[in-house]
Design an enzyme around this catalytic site. Structure first.
Site, PDB file in Angstrom:
ATOM      1  N   GLY A 101     -30.757 -12.435  44.090  1.00  0.00           N
ATOM      2  CA  GLY A 101     -31.237 -12.340  45.184  1.00  0.00           C
ATOM      3  C   GLY A 101     -32.258 -13.572  45.442  1.00  0.00           C
ATOM      4  O   GLY A 101     -32.430 -14.719  46.041  1.00  0.00           O
ATOM      5  N   CYS A 221     -40.109  -7.919  44.474  1.00  0.00           N
ATOM      6  CA  CYS A 221     -39.445  -8.060  43.743  1.00  0.00           C
ATOM      7  C   CYS A 221     -39.396  -6.010  42.678  1.00  0.00           C
ATOM      8  O   CYS A 221     -40.558  -5.394  43.181  1.00  0.00           O
ATOM      9  CB  CYS A 221     -40.467  -8.156  42.616  1.00  0.00           C
ATOM     10  N   GLY A 222     -38.416  -5.906  41.585  1.00  0.00           N
ATOM     11  CA  GLY A 222     -38.457  -5.052  41.357  1.00  0.00           C
ATOM     12  C   GLY A 222     -39.144  -3.915  40.572  1.00  0.00           C
ATOM     13  O   GLY A 222     -39.745  -2.925  40.293  1.00  0.00           O
ATOM     14  N   HIS A 223     -40.598  -5.689  40.227  1.00  0.00           N
ATOM     15  CA  HIS A 223     -41.471  -5.504  39.277  1.00  0.00           C
ATOM     16  C   HIS A 223     -43.018  -4.550  40.097  1.00  0.00           C
ATOM     17  O   HIS A 223     -43.539  -4.234  39.307  1.00  0.00           O
ATOM     18  CB  HIS A 223     -41.687  -6.627  37.921  1.00  0.00           C
TER      19      HIS A 223
END
Length: 237
Positions: A101, A221-223
């Protein structure tokens, strides 16, 4: 259906037209059929889903049988990656494409570069999936056309051994069409909106979707720390 089966079937169809289709070459039709194997994105999704299920079972049996997903944000990039992989390794087995994405937001939004917060158009990802598979099918058409050209040259030269070798390559041709794992982001809305977007992505050809459970307004963001997730009931819905 094999190359020869296509030719035989086309020949029978032409013969059934009482000479009206006599100018049509059954082998030329067979070549077009092989170069246009996938009619719709759903055909692609069904084909690649079977590959992914087989690869998942292989990984469960032995983790050494892992797959590799290569990020891409443009059809040309995907095409050149798969052509290079097939040329270098001789196979596309266990090589996938990954559509993130953030790549769409940063590089493909009509609004220009955007952060990874599901702010881009929800139609961008299905459109990109369709684009990726258009380029991969073009790679098939190109490689097959080169084989067909070489078959004709071998026939003209009377080299039956070379012709047989090339026909075997056509019969065992491995497509550049591989599974795409596509990021659906935070779903662009409620459960119904997520369902409708997932449907569009599958119809475009994606066989695996990555669905996140973050609240879209707080999406990061995932991190990064500070992510806000939706209730489990909402995510399961």
């Amino acid at each position: 259906m094999t190359y020869q089966d296509h030719i035989k079937s086309n020949n029978n169809l032409i013969d059934s037209k009482d000479g009206k289709w006599a100018s049509i070459d059954p082998e030329s039709v067979a070549r077009m059929q092989l170069q246009n194997r996938f009619k719709t994105g759903l055909d692609i999704a069904k084909y690649t889903a079977a590959i992914m299920r087989e690869d998942m079972a292989a990984y469960d049996a032995d983790p050494a049988n892992y797959t590799q997903s290569l990020g891409c944000w443009h059809g040309f990039i995907a095409q050149q990656k798969m052509i290079s992989i097939k040329k270098h390794f001789g196979t596309t087995k266990r090589k996938y494409l990954y559509l993130s994405g953030w790549m769409v937001a940063a590089l493909r939004s009509d609004f220009g570069p955007l952060p990874d917060q599901s702010m881009h158009e929800k139609t961008s990802v299905p459109a990109l999936i369709e684009e990726l598979y258009t380029f991969l099918r073009q790679a098939d058409a190109r490689e097959l056309s080169l084989l067909f050209r070489d078959i004709d040259a071998a026939r003209d030269a009377g080299d039956t051994a070379k012709e047989k070798e090339l026909l075997d390559q056509v019969e065992n041709f491995q497509t550049h069409v591989v599974p795409i794992i596509a990021d659906i982001d935070a779903g662009f809305g409620n459960a119904e909106a997520t369902y409708l977007l997932a449907k569009k992505m599958i119809e475009a050809g994606a066989c695996a979707l990555q669905i996140e459970n973050q609240v879209s307004d707080e999406k990061q963001c995932g991190h990064q720390d500070g992510k806000v997730t939706v209730p489990h009931e909402d995510f399961l819905a």
